[in-house]
Design a protein around this motif. Structure first.
Motif, short mmCIF file in Angstrom:
data_model
loop_
_atom_site.label_atom_id
_atom_site.label_comp_id
_atom_site.label_asym_id
_atom_site.label_seq_id
_atom_site.Cartn_x
_atom_site.Cartn_y
_atom_site.Cartn_z
N TRP A 38 -32.87 36.28 57.59
CA TRP A 38 -33.19 36.67 56.21
C TRP A 38 -34.59 36.16 55.84
CZ3 TRP A 38 -31.11 40.31 53.57
CH2 TRP A 38 -31.29 40.40 52.18
N PRO A 39 -35.46 37.05 55.35
CA PRO A 39 -36.88 36.68 55.20
C PRO A 39 -37.22 36.00 53.88
CG PRO A 39 -36.60 38.99 54.68
CD PRO A 39 -35.25 38.48 55.10
N GLY A 179 -16.72 55.06 23.91
CA GLY A 179 -16.31 53.66 23.93
C GLY A 179 -16.12 53.12 25.32
N SER A 180 -16.30 53.97 26.34
CA SER A 180 -16.27 53.50 27.73
C SER A 180 -17.63 52.89 28.08
CB SER A 180 -15.96 54.67 28.67
OG SER A 180 -14.64 55.15 28.47
N TRP A 181 -17.66 52.17 29.19
CA TRP A 181 -18.87 51.46 29.61
C TRP A 181 -19.15 51.73 31.08
CZ3 TRP A 181 -21.63 47.61 26.63
CH2 TRP A 181 -21.12 47.42 25.34
N VAL A 182 -20.42 51.56 31.47
CA VAL A 182 -20.85 51.62 32.87
C VAL A 182 -21.57 50.32 33.20
CG1 VAL A 182 -22.26 52.80 34.59
CG2 VAL A 182 -21.10 54.13 32.80
N ALA A 183 -21.21 49.70 34.31
CA ALA A 183 -21.92 48.52 34.82
C ALA A 183 -22.30 48.81 36.25
CB ALA A 183 -21.03 47.28 34.74
N LEU A 184 -23.54 48.52 36.60
CA LEU A 184 -23.96 48.83 37.97
C LEU A 184 -24.76 47.70 38.59
CD1 LEU A 184 -27.24 49.64 38.13
CD2 LEU A 184 -26.44 51.71 37.01
N GLY A 185 -24.71 47.66 39.91
CA GLY A 185 -25.56 46.81 40.72
C GLY A 185 -26.19 47.68 41.80
N HIS A 186 -27.50 47.61 41.97
CA HIS A 186 -28.21 48.54 42.85
C HIS A 186 -29.32 47.79 43.58
CE1 HIS A 186 -30.63 51.90 44.21
NE2 HIS A 186 -29.73 52.76 43.76
N LEU A 187 -29.46 48.04 44.88
CA LEU A 187 -30.53 47.41 45.65
C LEU A 187 -31.90 47.79 45.09
CD1 LEU A 187 -29.30 47.74 49.34
CD2 LEU A 187 -29.29 45.71 47.89
N ALA A 188 -32.78 46.80 45.01
CA ALA A 188 -34.10 46.99 44.42
C ALA A 188 -35.17 47.11 45.49
CB ALA A 188 -34.42 45.80 43.51
N GLU A 189 -36.25 47.81 45.13
CA GLU A 189 -37.43 47.77 45.98
C GLU A 189 -37.96 46.34 46.02
OE1 GLU A 189 -40.19 50.60 44.45
OE2 GLU A 189 -39.20 52.30 45.41
N HIS A 190 -38.43 45.92 47.19
CA HIS A 190 -38.85 44.53 47.36
C HIS A 190 -39.93 44.50 48.43
CE1 HIS A 190 -38.63 40.23 48.31
NE2 HIS A 190 -37.88 40.05 47.23
N LEU A 192 -40.31 42.56 50.76
CA LEU A 192 -39.74 42.20 52.06
C LEU A 192 -38.53 43.06 52.41
CD1 LEU A 192 -39.93 38.29 51.82
CD2 LEU A 192 -41.47 39.84 53.05
N GLU A 193 -38.45 44.25 51.82
CA GLU A 193 -37.24 45.05 52.02
C GLU A 193 -37.05 45.43 53.49
OE1 GLU A 193 -38.31 49.59 50.94
OE2 GLU A 193 -38.41 48.21 49.25
N GLY A 194 -38.14 45.67 54.23
CA GLY A 194 -38.00 46.02 55.63
C GLY A 194 -37.32 44.92 56.44
N PRO A 195 -37.84 43.68 56.39
CA PRO A 195 -37.15 42.59 57.08
C PRO A 195 -35.75 42.30 56.55
CG PRO A 195 -39.42 42.00 56.59
CD PRO A 195 -39.16 43.28 55.88
N MET A 196 -35.54 42.51 55.25
CA MET A 196 -34.19 42.32 54.71
C MET A 196 -33.23 43.32 55.33
SD MET A 196 -34.87 41.76 50.64
CE MET A 196 -35.49 40.20 49.99
N ASP A 197 -33.63 44.58 55.38
CA ASP A 197 -32.76 45.59 55.97
C ASP A 197 -32.54 45.31 57.46
OD1 ASP A 197 -32.51 46.82 53.54
OD2 ASP A 197 -34.01 48.36 53.94
N MET A 254 -32.07 43.08 43.96
CA MET A 254 -31.05 43.88 43.29
C MET A 254 -31.37 44.01 41.81
SD MET A 254 -26.89 43.30 43.13
CE MET A 254 -26.60 44.24 44.63
N TRP A 255 -30.91 45.12 41.23
CA TRP A 255 -30.94 45.32 39.79
C TRP A 255 -29.52 45.39 39.25
CZ3 TRP A 255 -35.48 44.38 37.99
CH2 TRP A 255 -36.64 44.85 38.61
N CYS A 256 -29.33 44.94 38.02
CA CYS A 256 -28.04 45.04 37.33
C CYS A 256 -28.27 45.66 35.96
CB CYS A 256 -27.40 43.65 37.14
SG CYS A 256 -26.96 42.83 38.66
N ALA A 257 -27.27 46.34 35.43
CA ALA A 257 -27.36 46.93 34.10
C ALA A 257 -25.97 47.24 33.58
CB ALA A 257 -28.21 48.19 34.10
#
Length: 262
Positions: A38-39, A179-190, A192-197, A254-257
């Protein structure tokens, strides 16, 4: 140990790195190789930060928003601070349905859930790119005529632009009431993304070819314009409503929202 555990699995490797016991030697060995490669900082720390953010998001949905039912798509294994554990600790009657595309993950998850005290929790096989089937299967546990929390934590970054991920989110949101909700987690541009992947490919061969990392604006676009983002908007896991004692985090992968359907 069954043959199922002879090949490393990302959900089991993540369970190991989070401190769980739902894993085997191959998972632990692959996870340690990924950690060594992990870089940026410590992979364990980053995974735990993401899991902690998930917990705070679930806490918001069950506590502040008062939801009594959650649908988590792309869930992995239900261990170590997973959605149903956090939700049902706060409100034991909360109904939770997990969805994953991998039948081996689904079978393992169902075995784990059977070992736990009886709770209104189910695990079904399905894919985000077939939302109608996901929703049909969820109705065995959830009442989709009432507000529900849609958790897309770990699913959207597996979709290419041609898959129309924003359109799939819209189909799910359109199928649930106001009244419903959405929560997400999504990989972010970084940077060091190449070494991470490359590090994660030590667990899942070809990982880098399977995921699409997006910037903050790209993740916000997945939610569309009709949902109401709650503060702090699209944020790194450590910045999404952190505990007062939390240590400031560095650049996240990562991003969260969290957003509400008016």
């Amino acid at each position: 140990m069954t043959e199922e555990f002879d090949i490393p699995s990302l959900p089991r490797a993540v369970d190991y790195l989070l401190g769980g016991a739902a894993n085997g030697p191959a998972d632990r060995q692959a996870a340690e190789r990924a950690c060594a490669a992990w870089p940026s900082g410590d992979l364990r720390v980053e995974l735990r930060a993401a899991r902690s953010a998930l917990g705070r998001m679930v806490g918001h949905l069950v506590g502040d928003a008062g939801l009594g039912q959650l649908l988590h798509i792309g869930a992995g294994l239900p261990t170590m601070g997973s959605t149903h554990e956090v939700a049902q600790r706060a409100a034991p009657a909360t109904r939770v349905v997990y969805v994953d595309r991998d039948p081996a993950v689904v079978d393992h998850a169902r075995r784990l859930l059977r070992q736990q005290p009886r709770s209104p929790t189910a695990y079904v096989q399905g894919e985000l790119d077939d939302p109608d089937q996901v929703l049909r299967d969820a109705t065995g546990t959830l009442d989709l005529s009432r507000p529900v929390g849609l958790l897309l934590f770990g699913a959207l970054h597996e979709l290419e632009p041609a898959d129309d991920p924003a359109g799939l989110v819209r189909l799910l949101v359109d199928a649930v009431p106001s009244g419903s909700w959405v929560a997400l987690g999504h990989l972010a541009e970084h940077e060091l993304e190449g070494p991470m992947d490359a590090a994660l490919e030590l667990i899942v061969p070809g990982w880098g070819a399977r995921v699409v990392r997006r910037d903050r604006a790209g993740v916000a676009a997945l939610l569309g314009e009709d949902l109401e983002l709650v503060p702090p908007g699209v944020a790194a896991p450590g910045d999404w409503r952190p505990e007062p004692s939390a240590v400031p985090a560095g650049a996240s992968a990562m991003w969260c929202a969290v957003a509400r359907k008016p």
